[in-house]
Design an enzyme around this catalytic site. Structure first.
Site, PDB file in Angstrom:
ATOM      1  N   LYS A 194      34.277  44.065  52.374  1.00 24.74           N
ATOM      2  CA  LYS A 194      33.968  42.722  51.984  1.00 24.74           C
ATOM      3  C   LYS A 194      35.365  42.144  51.663  1.00 24.74           C
ATOM      4  CE  LYS A 194      33.419  39.579  48.917  1.00 24.74           C
ATOM      5  NZ  LYS A 194      34.433  38.612  49.133  1.00 24.74           N
ATOM      6  N   GLU A 269      40.997  49.719  41.401  1.00 27.82           N
ATOM      7  CA  GLU A 269      42.473  49.233  41.634  1.00 27.82           C
ATOM      8  C   GLU A 269      42.878  47.898  41.023  1.00 27.82           C
ATOM      9  OE1 GLU A 269      44.720  51.500  42.049  1.00 27.82           O
ATOM     10  OE2 GLU A 269      43.603  53.032  42.740  1.00 27.82           O
ATOM     11  N   CYS A 303      50.402  43.277  42.858  1.00 29.35           N
ATOM     12  CA  CYS A 303      49.867  44.044  41.608  1.00 29.35           C
ATOM     13  C   CYS A 303      50.970  44.546  41.133  1.00 29.35           C
ATOM     14  CB  CYS A 303      48.566  44.767  42.026  1.00 29.35           C
ATOM     15  SG  CYS A 303      48.628  46.158  43.132  1.00 29.35           S
ATOM     16  N   GLU A 399      48.211  38.573  32.682  1.00 31.70           N
ATOM     17  CA  GLU A 399      48.715  38.897  34.213  1.00 31.70           C
ATOM     18  C   GLU A 399      48.745  37.462  34.889  1.00 31.70           C
ATOM     19  OE1 GLU A 399      46.384  40.415  37.252  1.00 31.70           O
ATOM     20  OE2 GLU A 399      47.987  41.528  38.270  1.00 31.70           O
TER      21      GLU A 399
END
Ligand code: NAD
Length: 495
Positions: A194, A269, A303, A399
């Protein structure tokens, strides 16, 4: 300044009415609703993709399940490795096409798409290909008492877990998709991917190349659309594992949903607020080019990249002056122009989020350098440095996933560690110093899944990668992924 010429094959690919990729072929979407993909540098619609529904997800899962039982399970480990290597060959042969697709949909600089995203996709596929023939169990000798001379032996076998759902974010859609394909296929699993609704095209193209590579139909399937496609996948009883890369809130929701769905295995993750720690002995001129490259690569939408520079007080003023000067030299421009050094943010919702952070920092007078939102077409902001020391400030805690970095002075190691470890995240960190004993003492105290020394934001397939705390569950790469994609079966025999 000139932009690279878009290949005619890509121009044609963009105009297709994309559906899903199920059982080795394109499947037209059932819903008429389409998602527009915009080039983030121009805000122009360049293609549309399908919105998957539950029925299409079930078809894709059935296709992956049949392929697991009837095709991939009968393929020897050697052949699985060969086919993954063949897919890597095709990625290299189609490198420019894939790189252009990534740049057009993510705003990634064309050279980054070529030399990192696409080149590393092939590197990772080859690495995983090598594992296919090296996955094995162990033998044991049980100590069960023998009443009548009978003996016992035992062994373990690693069996592929089955159908994997690979849910992928927008920042490195091709490479992260390939991590999931490589891990699944080398262990004998099949997969339904996906992709992100913002950057779907490169994985649709990769699925086509997989058929050319001789990977049987149904082993790799792609269902496109929004988050609900991911939710249908997690709820499917035939999906035995969810491998998710994305944000912390989505990751937590996915983890909870997977646990409710009969304890479906899950690896997550997720995001980070990563620290780069610059110790007193650092030579700022020497480290700065590497540190800034690692920080602002892909406009900070990585990331693993640092969002906080902790700089020893003795070097703080020098660091701020030189880093501010350096980021103001970045040439901001079209990602298709090979001379650009800094492109746009990848999509509008993310642009709005980063803009809000920049406006907040401006209002609070926290901007050291950069901070401007560029006028005109495209989601462009300047690379930015902030000074934020309050550990409760949202810009210290959250973040941003953008080119927005705090520079924080510290005096003592204890004070610095308290601030670094205050974060709820723990993905990566780096320590910049040649003081070996200080560095070796610090490494165990920093709460992060990866710690780099005199480098940052480098991933290598031979080195495990994953987060601690809210940055995730599980590890990718090295031999660490094998646990996540196989079940360990124990066999005991009396003879
Ligand atoms: P996101 O969480 O918004 O979306 C990721 C994927 O999940 C997309 O495909 C999305 O459609 C899908 N999704 C959304 N809601 C869902 C739901 N409820 N159930 C199932 N699937 C759902 O993340 P993003 O904005 O695409 O990516 C940016 C984030 O990814 C950042 O936080 C970044 O740090 C993180 N990231 C982590 C890593 C890593 O390896 N740790 C790598 C890259 C990006």
């Amino acid at each position: 300044m000139s932009e690279v010429q878009i290949l005619s094959s890509i121009q044609q690919f963009l105009t297709r009415k994309h559906g899903h990729f199920i059982q080795g072929q394109h499947v037209e979407a059932e819903l008429s609703e389409r998602i527009e993909l915009k080039n983030p540098a121009t805000e122009q619609v360049i293609a549309t993709i399908a919105c998957g529904n539950e029925n299409e997800v079930n078809q894709a899962v059935d296709s992956a399940h049949d392929a697991f039982i009837n095709a991939w399970a009968n393929t020897s480990p050697y052949e699985r490795g060969l086919k993954l290597n063949k897919l890597a060959d095709l990625v290299e042969q189609h490198a420019e096409e894939l790189a252009q697709l990534e740049t057009l949909t993510t705003g990634k600089l064309i050279n980054l798409s070529r030399h990192l995203e696409v080149a590393q996709t092939a590197v990772f596929l080859r690495y995983f290909a090598g594992w296919a023939t090296k996955i094995h169990g162990q033998t044991m000798q049980p100590s069960i008492p023998s009443a009548q001379g009978e003996k016992y032996t035992a062994y373990t076998v690693r069996q592929p877990i089955g159908v994997v759902a690979g849910i992928v974010p927008w920042n490195f859609s091709l490479m992260i998709g390939a991590w999931k394909i490589g891990s699944a296929l080398t262990t004998g699993c099949t997969i339904v991917l996906k992709p992100s609704e913002f950057t779907t095209l490169s994985l649709l193209r990769l699925a086509e190349l997989a058929i050319e590579a001789g990977i049987p139909a149904g082993v790799i399937n792609v269902v496109t659309g929004k988050g609900n496609v991911g939710q249908y996948l997690i709820d499917s009883p035939k999906v035995k594992k969810v491998s998710f890369t994305g944000s912390v809130p989505t990751g937590i929701a996915i983890g909870q949903q997977a646990m409710r769905s009969d304890l479906t295995r899950v690896s997550l993750e997720l995001g980070g607020k990563n620290a780069a720690i610059i110790l007193a002995d650092s030579n700022i001129d020497e480290i700065l080019p590497r540190l800034l490259q690692a920080t602002y690569v892909h406009q900070g939408q990585v990331c693993a990249a640092p969002e906080q520079f902790f700089v020893h007080q003795s070097k703080y003023d020098e660091f701020v002056a030189k880093a501010s000067g350096a980021i103001q030299q970045f040439v901001i421009g079209s990602p298709l122009d090979e001379s650009s050094m800094f492109g746009p943010l990848s999509n509008q919702p993310h642009f709005e989020k980063v803009k809000a952070y920049l406006e907040l920092a401006k209002k609070n007078d926290q901007i050291i350098a950069g901070g401007r939102i560029l006028e005109g077409q495209g989601y462009f902001v300047e690379p930015t440095l902030l000074k934020i020391t309050d550990i409760h400030d949202p810009l210290f805690v959250e973040e941003t996933f953008g080119p927005v970095v705090n520079v924080i002075p510290f005096e003592t190691e204890e004070e610095m560690l308290n601030k670094v470890n205050h974060s709820r995240f723990g993905l990566t960190a780096s320590i910049w110093s040649n003081n070996l004993s200080q560095v070796l003492n610090l490494i165990p105290k920093v709460e992060a899944g990866s710690v780099w020394v005199n480098m940052h934001t480098f991933l290598d397939p031979s080195v495990p990668f994953g987060g601690v705390k809210a940055s995730g569950v599980g590890r990718e790469f090295s031999d660490a992924f094998i646990d996540d994609y196989t079940e360990l079966k124990s066999v005991m025999i009396c003879y």
